[in-house]
Design a protein around this motif. Sequence first.
Motif, mmCIF file in Angstrom:
data_model
loop_
_atom_site.group_PDB
_atom_site.id
_atom_site.type_symbol
_atom_site.label_atom_id
_atom_site.label_comp_id
_atom_site.label_asym_id
_atom_site.label_seq_id
_atom_site.Cartn_x
_atom_site.Cartn_y
_atom_site.Cartn_z
ATOM 1 N N ARG A 70 -16.049 20.298 10.645
ATOM 2 C CA ARG A 70 -15.245 19.104 10.437
ATOM 3 C C ARG A 70 -13.888 19.405 9.826
ATOM 4 O O ARG A 70 -13.073 18.520 9.665
ATOM 5 C CB ARG A 70 -15.983 18.127 9.514
ATOM 6 N N SER A 71 -13.653 20.660 9.466
ATOM 7 C CA SER A 71 -12.339 21.022 8.949
ATOM 8 C C SER A 71 -11.751 22.105 9.841
ATOM 9 O O SER A 71 -12.479 22.929 10.397
ATOM 10 C CB SER A 71 -12.417 21.512 7.505
ATOM 11 N N LEU A 72 -10.451 22.088 9.955
ATOM 12 C CA LEU A 72 -9.766 23.053 10.793
ATOM 13 C C LEU A 72 -9.974 24.471 10.268
ATOM 14 O O LEU A 72 -10.155 25.408 11.046
ATOM 15 C CB LEU A 72 -8.280 22.724 10.885
ATOM 16 N N ASP A 73 -10.004 24.629 8.951
ATOM 17 C CA ASP A 73 -10.227 25.955 8.372
ATOM 18 C C ASP A 73 -11.592 26.510 8.777
ATOM 19 O O ASP A 73 -11.703 27.665 9.192
ATOM 20 C CB ASP A 73 -10.121 25.916 6.842
ATOM 21 N N ASP A 74 -12.650 25.707 8.603
ATOM 22 C CA ASP A 74 -13.994 26.156 8.983
ATOM 23 C C ASP A 74 -14.075 26.447 10.474
ATOM 24 O O ASP A 74 -14.643 27.456 10.889
ATOM 25 C CB ASP A 74 -15.054 25.114 8.609
ATOM 26 N N LEU A 75 -13.522 25.534 11.273
ATOM 27 C CA LEU A 75 -13.559 25.701 12.721
ATOM 28 C C LEU A 75 -12.840 26.983 13.141
ATOM 29 O O LEU A 75 -13.366 27.771 13.932
ATOM 30 C CB LEU A 75 -12.941 24.487 13.399
ATOM 31 N N SER A 76 -11.672 27.213 12.583
ATOM 32 C CA SER A 76 -10.912 28.420 12.908
ATOM 33 C C SER A 76 -11.661 29.669 12.471
ATOM 34 O O SER A 76 -11.685 30.671 13.187
ATOM 35 C CB SER A 76 -9.534 28.385 12.249
ATOM 36 N N VAL A 79 -14.511 30.322 14.908
ATOM 37 C CA VAL A 79 -13.995 30.832 16.182
ATOM 38 C C VAL A 79 -13.522 32.274 16.032
ATOM 39 O O VAL A 79 -13.751 33.100 16.918
ATOM 40 C CB VAL A 79 -12.878 29.917 16.735
ATOM 41 N N ARG A 80 -12.898 32.606 14.915
ATOM 42 C CA ARG A 80 -12.475 34.000 14.682
ATOM 43 C C ARG A 80 -13.690 34.924 14.662
ATOM 44 O O ARG A 80 -13.661 36.021 15.226
ATOM 45 C CB ARG A 80 -11.687 34.122 13.380
ATOM 46 N N GLU A 81 -14.770 34.482 13.996
ATOM 47 C CA GLU A 81 -16.000 35.284 13.976
ATOM 48 C C GLU A 81 -16.549 35.488 15.380
ATOM 49 O O GLU A 81 -16.968 36.586 15.738
ATOM 50 C CB GLU A 81 -17.072 34.606 13.118
ATOM 51 N N LEU A 82 -16.546 34.401 16.169
ATOM 52 C CA LEU A 82 -17.060 34.494 17.536
ATOM 53 C C LEU A 82 -16.203 35.437 18.370
ATOM 54 O O LEU A 82 -16.732 36.283 19.108
ATOM 55 C CB LEU A 82 -17.114 33.103 18.183
ATOM 56 N N GLU A 83 -14.882 35.306 18.268
ATOM 57 C CA GLU A 83 -13.978 36.166 19.032
ATOM 58 C C GLU A 83 -14.147 37.627 18.642
ATOM 59 O O GLU A 83 -14.131 38.506 19.499
ATOM 60 C CB GLU A 83 -12.522 35.728 18.831
#
Length: 182
Positions: A70-76, A79-83
């Motif tokens: 729900r926050s851009l920081d968490d989402l980013s 996604v960085r971990e996934l990438e």
Amino acid sequence: MPTYGYARVSTTDQDLTIQREALLGAGCEVIREEKVSGTSRQGREELATLLEFLREGDTLVVTRLDRLARSLDDLSGIVRELEAKGVALKATEQPVDTGSAAGKAFFQMLGVFAEFETNLRRERQMEGIAKAKAAGVYKGRRASIDVDEVKRLRDEESLGATQISRKLGIARTSVYRVLERF
């Protein structure tokens, strides 16, 4: 290349059925589910398990990005971990493709809107609490520390903050906070 699903709702009285069906329809072999707030990653054990388990070439599928965070920081961060692991992220209801510039821009816009929605909800909640307080309906949480007992232990038994905290089973900082007022 396995496909894993992640479904989340914020409260225990909400239902995961629609998300589960969408993830099954997207070909997810394993679906991890949880009923916990998405405003932070704290307490989200199923998400942590998935992030630890995913390997290069895997795909993580969610129905919408706000189910992931729900926050851009968490989402980013997610996604960085996934990438970094070489894991693809897909959303069944949103055209998310973190592999292209346009997809990344769309992803970030959706994240901004998810965070905006959370902030609006928080503002409405605070307005409701203020209104309830003005009407005398909301008085907040009941005090969990017996202020008089803290004072008595200090004055009559000459105990220090550490001894008082141990005796009452409360944090020493709480004792200091109470004693500051006197």
